[in-house]
Design a protein around this motif. Structure first.
Motif, PDB file in Angstrom:
ATOM      1  N   ARG A  48       0.813  -1.212   0.000  1.00  0.00           N
ATOM      2  CA  ARG A  48       0.000   0.000   0.000  1.00  0.00           C
ATOM      3  C   ARG A  48       0.850   1.267   0.000  1.00  0.00           C
ATOM      4  NH1 ARG A  48      -4.575  -1.561  -1.989  1.00  0.00           N
ATOM      5  NH2 ARG A  48      -5.635  -3.120  -0.748  1.00  0.00           N
ATOM      6  N   GLU A  49       1.954   1.262   0.720  1.00  0.00           N
ATOM      7  CA  GLU A  49       2.824   2.440   0.763  1.00  0.00           C
ATOM      8  C   GLU A  49       3.407   2.722  -0.625  1.00  0.00           C
ATOM      9  OE1 GLU A  49       6.990   3.774   2.874  1.00  0.00           O
ATOM     10  OE2 GLU A  49       5.636   2.454   4.013  1.00  0.00           O
ATOM     11  N   SER A  50       3.807   1.697  -1.330  1.00  0.00           N
ATOM     12  CA  SER A  50       4.323   1.860  -2.699  1.00  0.00           C
ATOM     13  C   SER A  50       3.238   2.357  -3.629  1.00  0.00           C
ATOM     14  CB  SER A  50       4.884   0.533  -3.219  1.00  0.00           C
ATOM     15  OG  SER A  50       6.012   0.143  -2.477  1.00  0.00           O
ATOM     16  N   GLN A  51       2.019   1.829  -3.471  1.00  0.00           N
ATOM     17  CA  GLN A  51       0.906   2.266  -4.307  1.00  0.00           C
ATOM     18  C   GLN A  51       0.599   3.745  -4.074  1.00  0.00           C
ATOM     19  OE1 GLN A  51      -2.028  -0.623  -3.086  1.00  0.00           O
ATOM     20  NE2 GLN A  51      -1.569  -1.971  -4.828  1.00  0.00           N
ATOM     21  N   GLU A  52       0.648   4.169  -2.820  1.00  0.00           N
ATOM     22  CA  GLU A  52       0.394   5.575  -2.502  1.00  0.00           C
ATOM     23  C   GLU A  52       1.472   6.470  -3.112  1.00  0.00           C
ATOM     24  OE1 GLU A  52      -0.131   8.540   1.342  1.00  0.00           O
ATOM     25  OE2 GLU A  52      -0.162   6.372   1.661  1.00  0.00           O
TER      26      GLU A  52
END
Length: 180
Positions: A18-22
């Motif tokens: 999720r952090e990479s997607q954000e």
């Protein structure tokens, strides 16, 4: 962001991090919202909705991306444009297609618009009729051929050429008015 950092983020997205997607969302948001704005005029909610649909498609298909396809930016921009076009064709009943006889290709060079302020030109493009604006964007700004445009928009090549010619004429008239 460096290319190596981008590759690390893309790898994180492939693992549903999720952090990479954000990070990827924030990194490309401004550029991709501009692409949507060229095609969808005046409806900020629709622009954000279509862009978010494009992000969902990108995240679902990110495993299919590899460097042999070209840059990630170009790959994602293609997804955004296709999502916008899908959105426009879903609203077909609101779009009036104009069918014409075969018109000659307009011989005006593409760079005639380069002497004008980009923001000013984009504002003029926004007020073109929906299909005319879409054809102009696809042809002049995104480099699609009339054959590709006709297939994607389900119109004839001559209709695509007419819309491009009409857009150029309308823009030229607007820009001439600004000279005085």
């Amino acid at each position: 962001m460096t290319i190596d950092q981008l590759h690390i983020i893309i790898d994180g997205c492939k693992k549903n991090n999720r952090e990479s997607q954000e990070k990827l969302y924030k990194y490309f948001y401004a550029d991709m919202v501009k692409v949507c704005q060229r095609y969808i005029s005046g409806d900020d909610q629709k622009i954000v909705s279509v862009l978010n649909d494009a992000y969902l498609k990108m995240f679902k298909n990110i495993d299919k991306y590899n460097e042999e396809l070209g840059t990630f930016s170009a790959w994602f921009k293609t997804i955004v444009i296709n999502t916008v076009l899908t959105s426009l064709t879903e609203r077909k009943r609101q779009i009036d297609y104009i069918y014409t006889e075969e018109l000659p290709e307009h011989s005006e060079p593409h760079n005639i618009y380069s002497k004008f302020d980009l923001q000013e030109l984009l504002e003029y493009i926004k007020v073109l009729p929906n299909v005319t604006r879409t054809v102009f964007n696809m042809s002049v700004l995104d480099g699609f051929s009339h054959q590709e445009i006709s297939q994607l928009l389900n119109i004839t090549e001559s209709t695509s050429r007419w819309h491009l010619s009409d857009a150029r004429k309308k823009l030229k008239d607007k820009l001439k008015l600004q000279e005085y």
